[in-house]
Every structure is written in C-alpha cells, then in structure tokens.
Write a protein that holds these residues in place. Structure first.
Motif, mmCIF file in Angstrom:
data_model
loop_
_atom_site.group_PDB
_atom_site.id
_atom_site.type_symbol
_atom_site.label_atom_id
_atom_site.label_comp_id
_atom_site.label_asym_id
_atom_site.label_seq_id
_atom_site.Cartn_x
_atom_site.Cartn_y
_atom_site.Cartn_z
ATOM 1 N N GLN A 405 -10.660 80.707 -25.726
ATOM 2 C CA GLN A 405 -11.467 81.745 -26.377
ATOM 3 C C GLN A 405 -10.749 83.085 -26.356
ATOM 4 O OE1 GLN A 405 -12.453 79.567 -24.244
ATOM 5 N NE2 GLN A 405 -14.467 78.642 -24.807
ATOM 6 N N ASN A 406 -10.113 83.400 -25.215
ATOM 7 C CA ASN A 406 -9.417 84.688 -25.109
ATOM 8 C C ASN A 406 -8.231 84.739 -26.065
ATOM 9 O OD1 ASN A 406 -11.199 85.493 -23.134
ATOM 10 N ND2 ASN A 406 -9.882 84.820 -21.431
ATOM 11 N N ALA A 407 -7.555 83.617 -26.202
ATOM 12 C CA ALA A 407 -6.415 83.596 -27.129
ATOM 13 C C ALA A 407 -6.902 83.766 -28.553
ATOM 14 C CB ALA A 407 -5.639 82.294 -26.974
ATOM 15 N N LEU A 408 -8.023 83.097 -28.928
ATOM 16 C CA LEU A 408 -8.582 83.235 -30.275
ATOM 17 C C LEU A 408 -9.037 84.661 -30.516
ATOM 18 C CD1 LEU A 408 -10.652 79.937 -30.638
ATOM 19 C CD2 LEU A 408 -8.730 80.659 -32.076
ATOM 20 N N ARG A 409 -9.690 85.270 -29.501
ATOM 21 C CA ARG A 409 -10.187 86.630 -29.642
ATOM 22 C C ARG A 409 -9.015 87.578 -29.891
ATOM 23 N NH1 ARG A 409 -12.651 86.757 -25.222
ATOM 24 N NH2 ARG A 409 -14.642 85.970 -26.018
ATOM 25 N N TYR A 410 -7.954 87.346 -29.142
ATOM 26 C CA TYR A 410 -6.780 88.199 -29.292
ATOM 27 C C TYR A 410 -6.202 88.067 -30.687
ATOM 28 C CZ TYR A 410 -2.017 89.944 -28.708
ATOM 29 O OH TYR A 410 -0.825 90.606 -28.882
ATOM 30 N N ALA A 411 -6.067 86.837 -31.150
ATOM 31 C CA ALA A 411 -5.473 86.601 -32.462
ATOM 32 C C ALA A 411 -6.364 87.147 -33.570
ATOM 33 C CB ALA A 411 -5.244 85.098 -32.657
ATOM 34 N N LEU A 412 -7.690 87.000 -33.456
ATOM 35 C CA LEU A 412 -8.592 87.496 -34.489
ATOM 36 C C LEU A 412 -8.553 89.034 -34.548
ATOM 37 C CD1 LEU A 412 -11.666 85.155 -33.904
ATOM 38 C CD2 LEU A 412 -10.243 85.261 -35.974
ATOM 39 N N SER A 413 -8.508 89.604 -33.339
ATOM 40 C CA SER A 413 -8.474 91.076 -33.339
ATOM 41 C C SER A 413 -7.217 91.595 -33.975
ATOM 42 C CB SER A 413 -8.622 91.609 -31.896
ATOM 43 O OG SER A 413 -7.504 91.169 -31.105
ATOM 44 N N ARG A 414 -6.113 90.948 -33.734
ATOM 45 C CA ARG A 414 -4.862 91.408 -34.307
ATOM 46 C C ARG A 414 -4.844 91.193 -35.826
ATOM 47 N NH1 ARG A 414 -0.585 92.237 -30.853
ATOM 48 N NH2 ARG A 414 0.420 92.934 -32.768
ATOM 49 N N CYS A 415 -5.421 90.069 -36.218
ATOM 50 C CA CYS A 415 -5.460 89.804 -37.657
ATOM 51 C C CYS A 415 -6.385 90.818 -38.354
ATOM 52 C CB CYS A 415 -5.967 88.389 -37.924
ATOM 53 S SG CYS A 415 -4.736 87.117 -37.551
ATOM 54 N N SER A 416 -7.499 91.188 -37.712
ATOM 55 C CA SER A 416 -8.446 92.168 -38.292
ATOM 56 C C SER A 416 -7.790 93.526 -38.376
ATOM 57 C CB SER A 416 -9.725 92.237 -37.432
ATOM 58 O OG SER A 416 -10.369 90.979 -37.444
ATOM 59 N N ALA A 417 -7.091 93.891 -37.303
ATOM 60 C CA ALA A 417 -6.436 95.208 -37.281
ATOM 61 C C ALA A 417 -5.392 95.277 -38.389
ATOM 62 C CB ALA A 417 -5.796 95.434 -35.925
ATOM 63 N N GLU A 418 -4.647 94.246 -38.558
ATOM 64 C CA GLU A 418 -3.616 94.268 -39.609
ATOM 65 C C GLU A 418 -4.254 94.286 -40.978
ATOM 66 O OE1 GLU A 418 -1.107 90.953 -38.970
ATOM 67 O OE2 GLU A 418 -0.236 91.708 -37.106
ATOM 68 N N GLY A 419 -5.449 93.613 -41.087
ATOM 69 C CA GLY A 419 -6.133 93.610 -42.385
ATOM 70 C C GLY A 419 -6.685 94.981 -42.701
ATOM 71 N N ALA A 420 -7.161 95.768 -41.660
ATOM 72 C CA ALA A 420 -7.703 97.117 -41.865
ATOM 73 C C ALA A 420 -6.611 98.046 -42.357
ATOM 74 C CB ALA A 420 -8.355 97.634 -40.583
ATOM 75 N N ARG A 421 -5.442 97.895 -41.914
ATOM 76 C CA ARG A 421 -4.358 98.763 -42.350
ATOM 77 C C ARG A 421 -3.976 98.447 -43.786
ATOM 78 N NH1 ARG A 421 -2.074 97.585 -37.173
ATOM 79 N NH2 ARG A 421 -0.597 96.152 -38.176
#
Length: 421
Positions: A405-421
């Motif tokens: 779960q922590n690995a998925l959370r990390y990956a989703l957050s990074r993907c969201s952050a990159e999508g916001a930019r």
C-alpha cells in the motif's frame, strides 16, 4: 610247274598287299615277304630274309612265338597269335599272325597285320578302366551296377547286381561277393520292392536320369539321409548313393537359425514399436509438462496495472535464474507496452533471499530504470532485509517500502504531482 602269268600275279599280290604276307621255312627263316614288311619295320627285304625271324621278336614273346610255330609245324591247322617285332629304330610293333602249312610242304604261309594302334588303344582302355575301377572303389559314394532281367515275352521283371564297390558293400552290411549275382528283389525290403523296381525300370525305359533324396532304411543307419542318382545303361542301370546327412543337418540348423532370426526380428520390431510409443508418450508428457510449467510460470509472475503508469508485480516463492529472466522479460515488455512510470516489485510472498536472488532483483531494477521506469520494492521482511544488509545490497539503486500500500501511495502521489505540473 607254274605259268609265267601266275608268277607275275603272285609278285603283284606280294607287292601291293597292305598286310604283311609271306612264307617261311621250317628252318625259321622267311622265304618270301611282301613290300609292306619294309614299310612297317624299316628293315630291307634282304635283312629280313637273311636273319632268323625269331631274332626280330621281343625277348618276352620269343618262348610263346616258338610254341605257336611248333603248333604250325605240327600241322594244327590255321594258328592265330600276336607278338611284338623289332623295328630298325629299336622300337617294337605289335603283329597279329594267321598262319598255316599245306600238307606235304615244309613251308609256312602267313598273313600278318600291324595292330600296334589297336593294342595301344586296348592298353589305354584297360588303363582307363583300371583307373576308373580304382576311383569307384575308393569313392566315398556307394556305387552299384544292375542288369535288367527279362521274361520270355521281353518284359523287364527284375534287376540283378553285376557290380558294387566297397562303400556299397559297407552300406549293405555284406561282402561284395554276396551282392554280385543277387536280384534286386532279394535284397530290397518288401515294402519298397515294387516301388524301386518300377523306378529303375522307368529310368531304363526312358533313358532319363533320376535324382532323389530319402531317409535310409538300412539297419543301423536310421536317421541318415541318402541322395540316390539312377543312371540308365544299355542293359540296366547304375546307381550312385551319397550320404548327405551332414548337409541335411546343416540345412536344418540353418533353417532353425533363420527361424530364430525371424523371431528375434519380430521381437525387436515389437520392442521398437513399444519404445516408439513410449517415446511418443514421453514427448507428449514433456510437452504437457512444458506447457504446464509455462502456465505456472506465467501465473507465478502476474503483472497488474494498478493505475495508469503504475505496474505491480507480486513475487511468490523462490527466484532462481530462469524465473528471474522470465520476470525481467515480462516486466520490461509491459513497461514498454504501457509506458509505465513506476514498477512495483512486491516481495511479500518471498520468505528469504540469497545472494543470487538479490543479484536477480538488482538486474531487474536496473533494466527497468534503463527503460525510464522507476522500480519500487515492497514487502521486504526482516529476514530479507537482514540478508540484503549482510550482502551489501541495501544501498542498491531502488526505493523500498514495508507494505505494498505504501509503495502504491508513493507511486500515485508522484504520478499526481507530475500530472498537476
């Protein structure tokens, strides 16, 4: 007193005769001889007339010649005999005489003939017959000669033995003297008498040879095979009998060997067929096993696209070289296909790792990084962490998490952050 024409005729007769004609006195000398004497012996007429005729006779024939001459002198009528006369070259010619005397005359009249060629032919024939007899007597085959016996109507009713060699006597277990003169019917078993008589008679009538094989009927020779050849003669038949038992035995052994070989060939063919069936079954089993292994390998390496750009690869069990290569191939192919930004390797199902497993994981991480995907590792147990620390792999080029779960959370957050930019 003879007339002149009679003397002339007698002279012409003496000169032209191809036979050796002439007269001789009781004193043992020739009185008159024809020209053929000179041609035959090579002596001149004067030499022949001036020398006692006994001097020309072969030494071995002189005694017999004198005895025959005495018979002629005694007036025994026409006397015929043969002796050898010497030629000028030292050789001898055989001369056949027919001589007689006229009552009241002390004169022998004779007609002689050179029979050297005939005597040589007879000697050659006798020598050939002697050699043939020796060959027959020394032959390993039994040999019989039978003459036909006919009734008053001229019908062939039997055969009588006229000759038999030593081998024949041994085969019949009786001396040759007891065989010769006996009829075929006297020495042939009753059961085969008519058959043999008919067979030999047919050969005699047709003039065709007969060759046959049969088992011996002679006492003490049971189980032996004989080859009989019946040959027609002018007055009967000749029979040659050969013992072919060794050949028959060899033939039987060869036949048995061929039968065994055929049986072995059939057995080998059956074994080859069973082996081919076993190989085919084994190949089918191996193919099923390979398919099952591939299926199990695919099932043991499920790749889940948890989110756009995020792949999750749960690993269960042991990671050996073949499986690590399979994991790498599937993961890299999915990264390229999905353009994933993150690939999460979940080791929750792996209870322990060794140096080889760590090396395989590092190879997967580096390969993923080369394709532009960040590799995250989750589910590391305390035992795995300790092993990785002892092996010096804790400082490897990948980020670790305790749970998936922590690995998925990390990956989703990074993907969201990159999508916001």
């Amino acid at each position: 007193m003879k007339q002149a024409w009679q003397t002339d005729e007698l002279d012409r007769f003496f000169e032209l005769s191809v036979d050796l004609v002439g007269t001789a006195g009781f004193d043992g000398r020739f009185r008159r001889i024809g020209h053929a004497w000179e041609r035959t012996l090579g002596f001149s007429r004067e030499e022949l007339l001036s020398t006692p005729f006994i001097d020309f006779v072969h030494p071995d024939d002189r005694e017999r010649t004198l005895a025959e001459s005495a018979r002629v002198f005694a007036g025994s009528g026409s006397v015929t005999f043969t002796n050898r006369y010497r030629c000028r070259d030292g050789s001898y010619r055989w001369i056949e005489w027919n001589s007689s005397v006229q009552p009241g005359e002390e004169l022998i009249y004779f007609v002689a003939r050179d029979v050297t060629d005939r005597k040589r032919a007879e000697e050659s024939l006798l020598a050939a017959e002697s050699r043939f007899r020796a060959a027959v007597d020394g032959s390993l085959d039994a040999f019989f000669v039978l003459r036909g016996v006919f009734d008053e109507a001229g019908t062939l009713v039997d055969f009588v033995f006229t000759d038999a060699n030593q081998r024949a006597a041994e085969g019949m277990s009786m001396p040759r003297e007891e065989i010769v003169g006996r009829r075929l019917g006297e020495v042939t078993p009753a059961a085969r008498r008519l058959e043999r008589l008919d067979k030999y008679a047919r050969v005699f009538r047709t003039g065709e040879r007969l060759l046959e094989e049969q088992e011996s009927e002679s006492p003490g020779h049971g189980g032996r095979w004989l080859q009989n050849q019946v040959i027609p003669l002018s007055d009967g038949v000749a029979i040659a009998v050969r013992d072919i038992t060794p050949f028959k035995r060899l033939e039987a052994e060869l036949r048995e060997a061929l039968q065994r070989r055929a049986t072995h060939a059939e057995e080998l063919e059956e074994k080859n067929r069973l082996l081919a069936a076993e190989n085919a079954e084994r190949e089918r089993a191996e193919a099923v096993m390979r398919q099952q292994q591939e299926t199990m390998l695919a099932m043991s390496t499920p790749i889940i696209q948890a989110w756009e750009g995020i792949l999750v690869l749960p690993i269960i069990g042991i990671v050996e070289t073949a499986r690590a290569n399979h994991i790498m191939e599937r993961l890299l192919a999915e990264i390229v296909r999905t353009s994933a930004r993150f690939a999460i390797l979940d080791l929750t199902g792996v209870s322990a790792v060794d140096a080889a497993t760590v090396a395989h994981l590092l190879a997967v991480v580096r390969a993923a990084n080369l394709l532009g995907s960040t590799c995250l590792v989750s589910g590391i147990s305390p035992a795995i962490a300790r092993t990785m620390t002892e092996l010096g792999a804790a400082e490897g080029g990948f980020t670790t998490f305790g749970v998936l779960q922590n690995a998925l959370r990390y990956a989703l957050s990074r993907c969201s952050a990159e999508g916001a930019r």
